[in-house]
Every structure is written in structure tokens, then in C-alpha cells.
Design a protein around this motif. Sequence first.
Motif, mmCIF file in Angstrom:
data_model
loop_
_atom_site.group_PDB
_atom_site.id
_atom_site.type_symbol
_atom_site.label_atom_id
_atom_site.label_comp_id
_atom_site.label_asym_id
_atom_site.label_seq_id
_atom_site.Cartn_x
_atom_site.Cartn_y
_atom_site.Cartn_z
ATOM 1 N N GLN A 24 0.853 -1.176 0.000
ATOM 2 C CA GLN A 24 0.000 0.000 0.000
ATOM 3 C C GLN A 24 0.889 1.226 0.000
ATOM 4 N N ALA A 25 0.369 2.313 -0.533
ATOM 5 C CA ALA A 25 1.139 3.541 -0.545
ATOM 6 C C ALA A 25 0.216 4.718 -0.285
ATOM 7 N N PHE B 164 5.299 4.290 1.519
ATOM 8 C CA PHE B 164 4.767 2.979 1.144
ATOM 9 C C PHE B 164 5.113 1.925 2.187
ATOM 10 N N THR B 165 4.362 0.855 2.149
ATOM 11 C CA THR B 165 4.635 -0.327 2.964
ATOM 12 C C THR B 165 4.333 -1.543 2.115
ATOM 13 N N ILE C 290 8.819 -3.854 4.127
ATOM 14 C CA ILE C 290 9.693 -2.713 3.840
ATOM 15 C C ILE C 290 8.833 -1.466 3.739
ATOM 16 N N SER C 291 9.443 -0.343 4.037
ATOM 17 C CA SER C 291 8.708 0.909 3.982
ATOM 18 C C SER C 291 9.662 2.042 3.657
#
Lengths: 460, 430
Positions: free
Chosen positions: A378-379, A385-386, A409-410
Motif C-alpha cells: 500500500q502507498a 509505502f509499505t 519494507i517501507s
Amino acid sequence: MNTNNLKEYLALLTPYTELRVQANSTMSMAFLNGNMISNSQNRNHGVSARVYKNGSWGFASNSVVDDAGIRAALSEAENNARFLDSRLDMRKAIFNPTVGKMEKDFRSTKRSLSQGEIKEFIKLLDNYIASKYPNVMQRYVGIQFLSMEKNLVTSDGVEFYSFIPRTAIPVQLTVVKDGVPVNLHEVFGGLGEAQDFLDNPENFYPKIDKLYQELVNKSEGVMPKAGLCEVILASDIAGILAHEAIGHTTEADLVLGGSIAAEYMNKEVASPLVTLVDFAHTYNGKTLTMPIYMDDEGVVAEDVVIIENGILRNYMHNKESARIFGTEPKGNARAWQFNDEPLIRMRNTAILPGNDKLEDMIASIEDGYFLTKTGNGQADTTSEFTFSVNMGYEIKNGKLGRAIKDSTISGIAFDVLKSVTMVSDEMTWSGAGGMCGKKQPIPVGMGGPSIKCKVNIGGE
Amino acid sequence: MANKEILKHTLARLENIVDKCQCSTSVNRKYELNLENGQISLLRTTIDHQYSVTVIKDQKQGSITINKTDEQSVNEAIDKVVEICANSEVDEAYDIAPFQEPKVFVSGDREPNLNKMFDLLQDYVEQVKVNFPTIKLMDTAISFTISTKHLMNSNGVDFTETEGYYDFSSMFAAKEGDKSSSFNYTGYYVKKLEKALLSYGTLKRVLTETTGQIHTKGIPDKFKGDVIITPDCMSMLVFFVVNVYLSNMPLISKTSPLLNKLDEQVASPLFTLHAAPRDERIVKGYQVTNDGFEAQNMTIFDKGVLKNYVLNQYGANKTGLPRSANVGGCYIVDSGATPLEEMIRSCKRGVLVHRISGGNPNNNGDLSVVLKNSYYIEDGEIKYPLNETMITLNLKDALANITEVSKEQVNFGHEIYPYIKVKDVLISGK
């Protein structure tokens, strides 16, 4: 072939009107540990009309597609536009006309498979897993077929027919390690009907073997060390980064709604190594997973170069936003079902390949990770973002090390793209593509090379 | 054919061909006003029909759904579903609902007040401009839906359900110069449009908070602290708990860590969760399940004790566990005794979480997500809105580590939640 002749309604399309007949057909079958848990078909077929009157849109749809149903949709859409116009009185001008006539039919030329044949094929894959890997405690093997068939005419004189099929064959395996279930999945397939993919089960066996081996590696893996680190994002993750974290921020409706990309036009937003394109239908002479030749506003689709050598160059538009920004739309207005209005959507989004060899990229990292698979992501309109990371490996002293467990990750995507220092020379498109969610879902294609950059990784 | 006639026709035609049959029709009419670029721009009206039939023969099952109800399409679907069934696999768990007394359920308005919908949406746009000048409205819509569903089966089940409701949702971000907040959103269902749109759910609070989220900060370190989850965020976490631990898939495949834990204390005694589609406070509920049972309300966790799974008839037959009184959704978490203000005041170090972004939990319920539209709390005070902050938790542990539940409760029309505080969650900054 085109079965709905909508041309006879052209005289009724006034003022600016789009008239669309669409059928989405799906077939779904799945086995969980050898038990058939789904076996169903669905067809959603109907007509919609969208009318523009002085800046107000009226939309109406009907699942009855006969002369009366089509006329009812047209009449109700016009009434809806008139109702809004009477309340809003915006007095906006009509759009510049767009024209084009074409048919794009990606129906398979091979013999159709019966439901029984499809079932037997999926069972072969399931049996292969069950017999070769008895320690797999949960096997999920399925097939999901989607076709979108559209007929569109507009008051500008557009006539368009398309049939786009997509087949996905998801496989998920779960093993238990130290009492904890660990799973990994892969989705095979792409543009085409079931018979285009289910020809020989042996083609799948090496892929399943690879999936199992990766799962075993992961089950024995370690938690990554949390924090900012150097990574190589393989095409699967680079593709979702391009789509979710950059693509969405550059959709013009979100730009108007406060996306951070509103401030970045013609500015440096990424490393000069990064060029990011929303492809309409073709890359390097090859038809992509979700080929869009004309959108649902009757605009002939062209590629949109979003970032060129690190500089933000274009947003994606529908007719209305293109007029606001003083530019031309390039075919990004897409509707999911017959009863949905077109929204600004991506088609096939990817970072272009560079000149680096993947092995050199790995060799260049002292302490980092090679991240290969994502489950979803999702962003934000800030480009934060993740993404989940479902498969990856440590890189230690330039060499691949142990696998890592599920992680996340983000980061801020524009910052991450500025940190790109190497881009691999190969290009991989995700086979079956993905579904993008906005107000409506829509199938999209994603891909890319591997990129070396810095991201935050979750872990210990 | 009228919708009920179609179902009688279907049952008659399949009577001597299959062993069991369930069929349904529905008609949905929707009226929707949408914004584009912060202005009302589209009126969308749709009429959708659906016809579904599921058959079982020799313990094989097939299902088909189409959106036509003319005789020819229905007959073609009947032929097709028999073919799908023949190509299915034997499974002793396939079944249809037993006979229940026929019933008709009706709720809500039958027709929308379109002018009122327009006026309230226009008022919302104006109110936002005046009271929240930095807010940019994105995907925002108000709609009215009226749907009628008939469901019959070869055991004599005969239900009709008609419901009308309004639905409002709004997505937005705050923007000041070249800075923007994260996008944020909320929404709700109501039976009647009686008040300004800003007065329902958490809309006003969320707009106010978003306005203050343009300038965010990260947490410099990593620590274990309290997480206060807002009612807007509860929806996703409850969905995860049900999906990962309590539903068909994890129980059939035996991957759920809560398998064989019925009547055991698995969550904090402060946590009570119901699935209550027929609770009078729920606007968008349901009276009949998709597998043909009259739905009843049920309690899933009662003061932390697991009382029910969320299994449909197939899941129950497959696992040997009891079928649930409904098929989930319409979740209500009971309110507690602590005012939100006090929950914040008693927090030494933690975060107030309004929205999470990231992947789904794995089969064990392990979850790592980035916080959005959320705040850092220290020494009992909200300090600042956060960026790039992640929490890592296990859902089962989180249920056990609930330390406070708020007095305040928000009704979104389809779900009702309080604020919940969970201790010992790993919170990591950049």
C-alpha cells in the motif's frame, strides 16, 4: 467477435455521450489440501451510458442489454446529467473530440478446455505437490480466469471492441517449522485463456519445486535486522513500488486531491538511472499482461512516461483532468464493470532496465538484502509505502546468504528512488499481473528490472 | 418472470436432476452522487440483477452466478451448473440449509431523497471549505441502495429480504504549500439522512486530525509500548483476527493457533466481540446468510473467552465444529470503563493508531505495519503526528495484552467499536 452493434444508437448520443456494453466473465476453482473448496462461474453483463452536460456527468446502467435496456440507460444517464446541471449550473465546455475505430481480440486460438479438463489439470498439480512434498501441511492450488469484453461507441464517433482474457494459477504451500506455520505463494499465468497455460503440467513442476525449495529456505530463515539498509529489490517488488508508491501519486485525480507529486512536475524526483513508464499495451514488441488500446472514454491509448531519467514529466489523466492541466489524455480512463464509471487507472507500469548485471549488484553490497517476492503493498499520497516481503535473502560481503522470514519494507518512494545506484539490465513482467484497488478494482500489469536502493526493513 | 417465480422454476426444473439445490435472485438499485476535484460532478444510478444457483448431486457441488433473470439466461445457467457439478469432486461436507419457516424481512427506505442527498453533500463540501481550509477532498460519495433478495432451496427454505440504506464515505488529505498529509478516510451507513454529514461517525474528528498531520515526525528509536487503536482502525484488526484464526480456511487446514480453544480464555477479560447482523444499532446488517440460514447474533469472544468460530455450513461440516449463528461481519466490540482521555493520560510511552498500512498477517497472526494518521504519546500526552513508524505484533498476543477499553464507542452503521489499548507492542521509528 463483436456481437453488439451499438452504431445504430449513435444518433441518440447527444450531447457528449459514451455508450458501453461490457461482459466480465470469471471462473474460479481451488483445491485446499486436495479438497475442492471453490468451483464457480460468474458472468456480469450489461450496458452503461455516461452523458456530459455543461460540466455535470450523468451515468446509468442496466443489466438488460436489449434495445429497451440500452435506450433506458441512455435516457436515465441524460436525466441524471440534467438533474445535476440544474443544481450546479457549471456551464463548462465540451471536450475536444477523440476518434478511432478498432477491434482488439485476445481470444485464444486453441481449443477451449472443459471444466472437467481444467479440474483434472489442477488436480495433477495438487497431486504432484502432495506426493513429492508430504511435509507440506497446507496446499492451495487454484485457477482464476477473468475476461473483459467491451463494446464502446461515443458521440465523437469512436467505435471500439476488445476482448482481454487473463488467467491466474495461484499455488500456496505451508510447512510447519518449530510449531509455527510458514507459507509462500506464487501466481503463474498471464494474458490468455486457460488453454493457453494448461497445456503441459510438467511445465509447472520445476516452478513448484523452486517454490518449495524457497519455502524450505524461508522456514529455516532468520529475521532481518530492522532499520535502514541497502537492498536489491527484484522485479516483483520494483514493479509494485512503481505502481503503488509512484504511479498512484501521479494519477491526476490524486494530484488534484493533494498528492505530493503536485509539487514535483519537471523536478528531480529520482536518480537519473530511473525512467518509469505506464505502458499502454506493448513493451519491446511484446504484448503486455493488460493491453489497453483504447480507454473507456474513447481515447486511443499511448505510453505515459512518468519519470524520465529521474525527472517527473507526466501525470496520468482522464479527459476532465487533462483539460485542467492543459494536456492531452493518453488512455488511462478505465472502468471495471459495465456499471462502473471510468476512473484514472494505470495499465502496465514499470521502471525501465539499466545496464548493470544482477551479480555485480549483489557483489557490490557488504551487508544488505536481496528481496524477491511481495504479497501486497500500500502507498500514500505522500509516496510513503509499505510492502510485505515474503521472500528474500541476506547479502553478506557481496554474496547471497541465509533466507529471511516474512518482513515488511517501507519508505518514502521518491526518496527511495533517489537512492537508486544500480539498475539491472533484465526486465521481468509479473506473469498474471495484479488487481489494483481504488474506488473500483481493476486488473493491471507490473514489472521491472532489479534495483539497488535503500529502504527501511522491519525485523528484529 | 418475477424473481420468486424464477426460483420456483429453477427448483422445479432441477428436482429430478440433482439431489439438492439452493437458488437466489437479487435486485439492487443504487443512486450515487460523487465528487471530482472537490466538486459534485457525477450522478450515477445503477440497476443490477443477480441470479445464483448451487446444486449438489452425488455429493458433488457446482455454483453459477449471472446477472440476468430472463427465462433463456436462467435455463442456460441451470444447464451449465449441472455440468459444473458433474465436473466437481465428491465432498461429504457439501449440503444446503434445512427447512426453516418462510420469512420476509424489510428495513429502511424504499426510495432515496435525491435532493436531500445533493443538499447534504453540497453542504459537506462547503463546511469543509470553511472549517477545514487545508483539506482537499478526493474520492467522496453519498449513495442510497435499495436491494431485495429472495432465497429458496429444495428443503423448503424461502426467505425474502429487502433493505434500504444510505452510505457516505470520504477520502481526503490536508495540503499547505508544498507539504501534504497522508490521505485519510472514513465513512458510515445510516438508515435516514437526518443530520449534516459531518455529524455522523468519526468524520469531524478525522478531518480535524488530518488538518494537523501535515508536519509529521518520526520516532528516533525502537521500544515496547502501548498502542491505542481508534475505532476506525479496529475494523481491519478484527477482520484479521477472524480471517486468520476463526474462519473456514485456517480451521479446515488446521493452521489456526486458536483451533481447539473454544471456551478457553485466549484474550483479555476486557475484550468482548460480537458478530451481530441483527443488532438494532446495525444499519447494514443481514437477516439471511448466503448458505440459506436465518442469521442470528452471536458472541465470538466473551470477556476474553472464545465462544464461537465463524464457520458457515460447509466449514462446520468439514471440521466437525458447530456452525456459527451467522457468517461474520457486523462486528461490535463492547465498550469499557475508561474514558479515552484517561487511556492517553495513563500511557507512559506509546502511539495512537488511526490507520495501518502494509501486508496481511501470516498464518500465525504475525503482523508488521506502518502507522498512518497516527500520533506519538509520551508521559500521558499526545506529542506529534508520526511518519515512517512501524508496529510489529502478533494478533493473538495483542488480544491477550488488551489493558483498557474506552467508554466511548463509535457506530459506523455496519460495525461498532471503542478505542482499545494494547501493551507491550514493538514500535519502531526510522
